[in-house]
Design an enzyme around this catalytic site. Structure first.
Site, short mmCIF file in Angstrom:
data_model
loop_
_atom_site.label_atom_id
_atom_site.label_comp_id
_atom_site.label_asym_id
_atom_site.label_seq_id
_atom_site.Cartn_x
_atom_site.Cartn_y
_atom_site.Cartn_z
N ALA A 190 0.84 -1.19 0.00
CA ALA A 190 0.00 0.00 0.00
C ALA A 190 0.88 1.24 0.00
CB ALA A 190 -0.91 0.00 1.22
N HIS A 214 -6.72 0.51 -3.55
CA HIS A 214 -6.96 -0.19 -2.29
C HIS A 214 -8.30 0.26 -1.70
CE1 HIS A 214 -6.23 -2.54 1.11
NE2 HIS A 214 -5.16 -1.97 1.63
N HIS A 236 -9.71 -3.49 3.76
CA HIS A 236 -9.01 -3.51 5.05
C HIS A 236 -9.22 -2.26 5.90
CE1 HIS A 236 -6.11 -6.57 3.02
NE2 HIS A 236 -7.32 -7.06 3.24
N TYR A 250 -9.44 0.91 5.02
CA TYR A 250 -8.81 2.16 4.62
C TYR A 250 -9.83 3.04 3.90
CZ TYR A 250 -4.76 -0.27 6.34
OH TYR A 250 -3.89 -0.96 7.16
N ARG A 258 1.84 -14.19 3.20
CA ARG A 258 2.77 -14.74 4.17
C ARG A 258 3.58 -15.92 3.63
NH1 ARG A 258 -1.32 -14.67 9.22
NH2 ARG A 258 -2.79 -14.50 7.50
#
Length: 361
Positions: free
Chosen positions: A61, A180, A183, A185, A327
């Site tokens: 981001a 984006h 999440h 934002y 991850r």
């Protein structure tokens, strides 16, 4: 498994991606403090994924304005010096055969926070390098300072900032853009009725709550032209009663497609605290399937996708057009090469220095 579609190229507008294994944006909180500049960390971090065979590598981001940063250590793309700093990263990714993507973001009410490994939590005070956050409504994210409600001029400025950063991204050599809207934002904050209590044309109905995102998509598409792939990351659900959900995501994704977006990167959560999320292997894949089916749009899936067989099954079964890994890529930046080896797929982009690892024995 030699016929898996996981290693079939995917062309989006003018860009051909060599496979369907994509690197999800992952914040590193490692920019030079206050100036949002890339460092050697970002070159090595992102470059390793290109070297490791990923089809698309998306930068974390990246804030479209100083106040849009999640933390003071976030990357930014609000000036030309920052764009020049990205150039060596995109050049290296291209030299390895990977497409370079960037996620453009504004943190909204979740801005000006300490990075995860800091001893402090919550909002960074102004006298410690923080700043006043903004949002659709003056509703604080739990544990953070309350934002100032954006007025219409401020909203127009956000759209302008996304456009300016998108143009800088193209100049810096990026092939793919992502907005984006997930999440928790800013764009997600406008979408969700849990964080948007406005009574003007940016609040209330779904059409109104989606207005900022659709303006950003349309303006970026107009600015960058028809050749550049444009992704949107959604949180498909807030996992909360009366919040943003899969059906609303599907509807807005279809509107965003009509406004110029191409593929939808489906994640979840982040806009509320204290919710129960059924985390497990591939737990967000059904959300991607739902949006693809009900919105009639291409999607990528993300969320605890950790093995080559699992990734291949998601694509081969038509559950998503591509998979994004986070991850697992941190654990193994060469996941794509390992997947080809384990699945018995012959690819022609093993680095010459690593070719011995492609041998069956």
């Amino acid at each position: 498994m030699t016929g898996t579609a996981l290693f079939t190229p995917l062309t989006i507008r003018s860009v051909s991606l060599r496979n369907r294994i994509w690197v999800a944006p992952m914040c590193q909180y490692s920019a030079d403090a206050e100036d949002g500049m890339t460092t050697d960390w970002h070159l090595v971090h992102l470059g390793s994924f290109g070297q490791g065979g990923a089809g698309l590598v998306i930068t974390e981001a990246t804030a479209v304005s100083p106040e849009g940063r999640i933390s003071p250590q976030d990357l930014g793309l609000w000036n030309d010096e920052q764009a020049e700093g990205f150039r060596r990263i995109t050049d290296f990714l291209h030299s390895q055969g990977a497409a370079a993507g960037i996620q453009l973001a504004h943190a909204g009410r979740k801005a000006s926070t300490y990075r995860p490994w800091a001893s402090e939590r919550g909002t960074v005070p102004v006298d410690a390098g923080g700043w006043q956050s903004v949002g659709p409504s003056p509703i604080a994210f739990p544990g953070y300072a309350a934002p100032v409600e954006l007025d219409r001029a401020g909203i127009d400025g956000v759209v302008d900032d996304f456009v300016a950063s998108a143009l800088r991204a193209i100049d810096a050599g990026f092939d793919v853009l992502e907005l984006h809207a997930a999440h928790g934002y800013l764009l997600h904050q406008f979408l969700s009725p849990l964080s948007n209590e406005r009574t003007d044309e940016y609040g209330g109905s779904l059409e109104n709550r989606a207005r900022l995102l659709l303006r950003a998509v349309s303006a970026v598409r107009q600015a960058v032209g028809d050749d550049v792939p444009l992704l949107v990351r959604f949180s498909a659900t807030d996992w909360a009663i009366d919040g943003w959900d899969e059906q609303q995501t599907s509807t807005v994704a279809a509107w965003a497609r009509d406004a110029g977006a191409d593929v939808f990167d489906i994640s979840s959560g982040g806009n509320t605290a204290g919710v129960t999320i059924p985390v497990g292997p591939g737990y967000q894949v059904p959300l991607a399937e739902f949006v693809a089916t009900n919105g009639d749009v291409p999607v990528s899936a993300v969320g605890l996708i950790t093995t080559p067989a699992q990734a291949a099954a998601i694509v081969d079964e038509g559950r998503a057009d591509a998979v994004m890994l986070g991850r697992e890529m941190l654990r193994d930046p060469h996941f794509a090469l390992r997947a080809a080896h384990e699945l018995g797929v012959a690819i022609d982009y093993w680095p010459s220095q690593y070719i011995r690892a492609s041998w069956p024995e």
